[in-house]
Motif scaffolding. Structure first.
Motif, short mmCIF file in Angstrom:
data_model
loop_
_atom_site.label_atom_id
_atom_site.label_comp_id
_atom_site.label_asym_id
_atom_site.label_seq_id
_atom_site.Cartn_x
_atom_site.Cartn_y
_atom_site.Cartn_z
N GLY A 137 6.68 -17.13 12.00
CA GLY A 137 6.01 -17.87 10.94
C GLY A 137 4.87 -17.06 10.38
O GLY A 137 4.61 -15.92 10.78
N ALA A 138 4.16 -17.64 9.42
CA ALA A 138 3.08 -16.94 8.74
C ALA A 138 1.83 -16.89 9.59
O ALA A 138 1.48 -17.85 10.28
CB ALA A 138 2.80 -17.60 7.41
N ASP A 139 1.14 -15.72 9.56
CA ASP A 139 -0.17 -15.64 10.20
C ASP A 139 -1.23 -16.09 9.21
O ASP A 139 -0.92 -16.63 8.14
CB ASP A 139 -0.42 -14.22 10.72
N ASN A 140 -2.52 -15.88 9.53
CA ASN A 140 -3.58 -16.39 8.66
C ASN A 140 -3.68 -15.64 7.34
O ASN A 140 -4.42 -16.05 6.44
CB ASN A 140 -4.93 -16.35 9.39
N THR A 141 -2.94 -14.53 7.19
CA THR A 141 -2.91 -13.81 5.92
C THR A 141 -1.67 -14.15 5.10
O THR A 141 -1.50 -13.63 4.00
CB THR A 141 -2.95 -12.29 6.15
N GLY A 142 -0.79 -14.99 5.65
CA GLY A 142 0.45 -15.33 4.97
C GLY A 142 1.60 -14.41 5.30
O GLY A 142 2.71 -14.62 4.82
#
Length: 819
Positions: A137-142
């Motif tokens: 899935g996406a991390d905090n940067t997308g």
């Protein structure tokens, strides 16, 4: 000296001879001793207690990342050194693509759980294997990333493999890149699910399977020493000494069901559990969801070369059951003895597939729905097995197809995945399986085929269609029907439904003779010919260098160009049975098929005239060779790309995304890593499906035509949006032939690329995975969006409302004939 080297003030140790030993071993293992070489150059410590038992030696090996062994004779001492050297040379790896499943709440995306089948080869039959779960899935940067159970980054950017600090989903400890630690292997128990008694390990020793199948949970089908149906002969332990045979039988069956009768964990106990799963070398995990009230139970299936099909529960990684065919019971003894050998025993190593009668299309097995699981043996044998897994805890063996039997005389080793589909046969829709005739060991390296072109095969040169529920043969294509069908077909069949009516229309496959085939189904079949077909391309030639073979499933895509539609059939060649071979000059091909929606009048191309046609298969001279000339004049039959490095070959299928073909290759050359075995390495290619030109700067050396442009491709003075056409304006880039390819970070044979489309917090993300690596950032183009509208009768329609997760609105539909 140790304190000074480690810069510590105190050490452990019960006496002066042990002081600082554990700390030194840990430091040696955790320190990079040569930072001028890529990756971590650490030193592992292995110990042997020769005629002694030593907790200190055990502690040293544990602290130093090695293994502690005991030996009491010169023979045992030699064996332990062989174990150590074999362990040092072995590499934690994976040959198969990760397993993922469609999101039942949004069928345009995958779920966020992903599963990796891992194994660690060595010089003995018993290889460690495992199944591990991670989050994607996406991390905090997308950015789409693979994450561990603590949502930390699980993949090391430098190595492309798991971080040493990663903890896979089911693990209670950090397992990092270690294959045997954590995962489903750590959850193996002698107790059944929910404390139900013995571990659920099944087999079937009978010769006839009733029409309704065999309930494997019955006591007569237990893989257990108390099951008298399992004979000494089945285990291949009949020596004539009844007492000796009885003891060995008991040991083997206990060991097979998970009892640590050999004290492999060196804890002094021989009746506790042996937490071990065999190697899933080629079998990609498959996944089924089951309805459970408001929740969903998920089961992951994985097969191994130790002959087990495992069903793993998703939430905790516990085993629901395992099954071993009676044909593989004879392999238990070699694995049990685990003597050094140059040959690895094979078992259930074929690809798995699932047929699910999903009547409400919710990607979940609901009560009353049928779900079947199919698996082949690959090098383990010539059988296919079918299981009714509609009840997640009560599997049934439904049928077995045996190679060499009356209906399947040409069936070789079952490499080809059984592809579920639906066809019209005798005016009825029938759920079927389609698979190739399999592999012939005639294609293994030998003195003859190392020097000359391929010779015809006596088995495997066939294609079969069988009833999915009964296993009964419906159709077979052999050399008696197709004169060119001389070579075995281990590849998966690409089956397509071009008109989207739910029934198969066409099939494509390659063979061991470098031939590419197309087959067409008779629409609305009543009687007569069910399938017609022929060779569309012959891409081998004379001499060993042109002895190209197709092991991979063709990648077929619908492409539009200049108002014309055609099918791109993309496939690469490579001698999978001899990956170290450097004689064959392999290629990657894209063959065009103009007859998209109907059967062609002839297979191949007309090399004559309209008045005097001469239909022949496409050969390399009919294709555009785009290896060096990126602007070469187009040819209507397709293109070919020479794989130029020594021994470079395609080992898996490609995928086509947004008019770009992505595939991986293997090169049997030294990697240059001073502390790794020279096992070769892989690369990934990305090319335009129409021309074979590069679409990305994969080697990092291209230049912009405008030196004032930044890394995004936008000129300094340009806006991203031109305000009128709502599009990005990019400066052109100068791409060269080297931009098509990028080296992978992991050594060894790479699996084929996998495309993932995931949803995190309502945002859609895409990525390409090669095993655990994300080697390229690819434009997937515009993904499908939901658009809602309402017809107000004679009045104007309500304005369209786009999917709230999208930033763009689609135009409204204004009439009732919009679908």
């Amino acid at each position: 000296k140790v304190k000074s080297l480690l810069d510590i003030s105190s050490c452990s140790g019960d006496n002066k001879h042990e002081t600082c030993g554990r700390e030194l071993a840990t430091w040696l293992d955790e320190t990079d001793h040569n930072q001028n070489i890529s990756r971590t150059q650490n030193i592992s410590t292995y110990t042997i207690g020769f005629n002694i038992k030593s907790d200190f030696l055990n502690d040293l090996a544990t602290a130093g990342g090695g293994v502690y062994y005991e030996a009491s004779s010169s023979q045992q001492l030699v064996e332990k050194f062989q174990n150590i050297l074999g362990d040092v040379l072995s590499v934690d790896t994976s040959f198969v693509a990760p397993g993922a499943t469609v999101n039942q709440f949004n069928r345009l995306t995958h779920r966020n759980d992903i599963y990796f089948a891992l194994f660690k080869p060595n010089e003995r039959p018993g290889w460690d294997g495992n199944l591990k779960r991670y989050y994607v899935g996406a991390d905090n940067t997308g950015q789409i990333t693979i994450q561990d159970q603590d949502r930390n980054l699980a993949i090391n950017a430098e190595t492309g493999f798991f971080e040493d600090s990663a903890k896979s989903w089911w693990s209670t400890e950090v397992d990092g890149g270690s294959v045997p630690l954590g995962g489903a292997a750590s959850k193996i128990s002698l107790d059944g699910p929910g404390g139900s008694g013995d571990r659920n390990v099944f087999t079937f020793t009978g010769n006839n399977i009733p029409a309704n199948g065999v309930d494997l949970t019955e006591s007569a089908n237990r893989l257990h020493e108390d099951n008298a149906n399992i004979t000494n002969g089945m285990l291949n332990v009949s020596t004539g000494d009844n007492d000796r045979d009885a003891k060995r039988r008991e040991e083997l069956l206990q060991w097979a069901r998970g009892v640590d009768v050999q004290d492999e964990d060196l804890d002094g106990e021989i009746d506790d559990v042996r937490k071990h799963i065999g190697d899933p070398m080629h079998a990609r995990p498959v996944i089924l969801n089951y309805e459970n009230g408001e929740n969903t139970h998920t089961t992951i299936f994985v097969a191994t070369n130790e002959g087990m099909l495992h069903a793993i529960e998703q939430n905790y990684g516990t085993e629901l059951y395992a099954f071993m065919p009676k044909e593989l019971l004879k392999n238990i003894n070699p694995f049990f003895e685990n003597q050094q050998s140059t040959k690895h025993p094979y078992g259930l190593d074929g690809d798995l597939s699932i047929w699910h009668e999903d009547t409400n299309e919710n990607v979940t097995v609901d009560p009353g729905e049928k779900a079947y699981l199919f698996v082949g043996m690959r090098r383990g044998g010539s059988n296919y097995y079918a299981f009714d897994v509609s009840d997640r805890l009560k599997p049934r063996l439904m049928w077995t197809i045996e190679g060499g039997s009356d209906d399947f005389p040409d069936l070789g080793q079952t490499w080809s995945k059984a592809v579920p589909t639906t066809i019209t046969h005798k005016n009825k829709d029938v759920d079927v399986l389609i698979f190739g005739g399999g592999y012939s060991t005639n294609q293994d390296p030998n003195a003859a085929n190392l020097k000359a072109t391929q010779t015809p095969d006596s088995v495997g040169n066939a294609i079969y269609i069988v009833n999915a529920e009964t296993g009964k043969r419906i159709w077979s294509g052999t050399d008696s029907l197709f004169s060119d069908m001389k070579y075995s077909i281990p590849a998966d069949i690409r089956v397509i439904d071009i008109n989207a009516d739910g029934r198969a229309d066409q099939m494509y496959v390659g063979d061991m003779g470098g031939q590419l085939w197309r087959f067409d189904f008779t629409a609305f079949h009543h009687n007569g010919e069910l399938v017609s077909g022929g060779v569309i391309a012959k891409l081998n030639g004379s001499g060993a260098k042109n002895a190209r073979r197709f092991y991979a499933e063709p990648d077929v895509a619908l492409v539009a160009r200049n108002g014309q539609r055609f099918l791109s059939v993309s496939v690469g060649s490579g001698w999978r049975a001899h990956p170290l071979n450097t004689n064959v000059q392999d290629r990657f091909y894209m063959i065009r098929q103009k007859n998209v929606y109907s059967k062609p009048d002839h297979y191949g191309i007309n090399k004559g005239s309209v008045a005097s046609p001469d239909w022949q298969p496409i050969v390399e001279a009919d294709l555009n060779n785009i290896t060096d000339d990126l602007d070469k004049a187009d040819k209507e039959n397709g293109w070919m790309l020479e794989l130029e490095n020594a021994g470079e070959k395609v080992m898996g299928n490609s995928i086509t995304i947004n008019n770009q073909v992505i595939f991986t290759v293997y090169e049997p050359v030294a990697t240059g890593d001073a502390c790794s075995p020279a096992i070769g390495g892989g690369s990934i290619y990305v090319v335009d499906v129409l021309t074979g030109k590069p679409t990305l700067d994969l080697d990092g050396s291209d230049k912009l035509d405008d030196d004032n442009s930044d890394d995004t491709g936008l000129s300094e003075n340009d806006d991203a949006n031109d305000g009128s056409e709502n599009k990005l304006i990019f400066k052109s880039r100068t791409l060269t032939k080297t931009d098509r390819k990028r080296g992978l970070k992991q050594d060894g044979i790479p699996p084929p690329p996998t495309a993932l489309i995931t949803e995190t917090d309502g945002e859609i993300g895409t990525t390409i995975l090669v095993s655990t690596e994300q080697p390229v950032e690819l434009d997937f183009a515009n993904l499908t969006q939901r658009t809602y509208w309402q017809d107000k009768g004679r009045g104007q329609p309500e304005p369209a409302a786009a999917n709230p997760t999208s930033s763009d609105s689609a135009p409204a539909q204004s009439s009732t004939d919009a679908h």
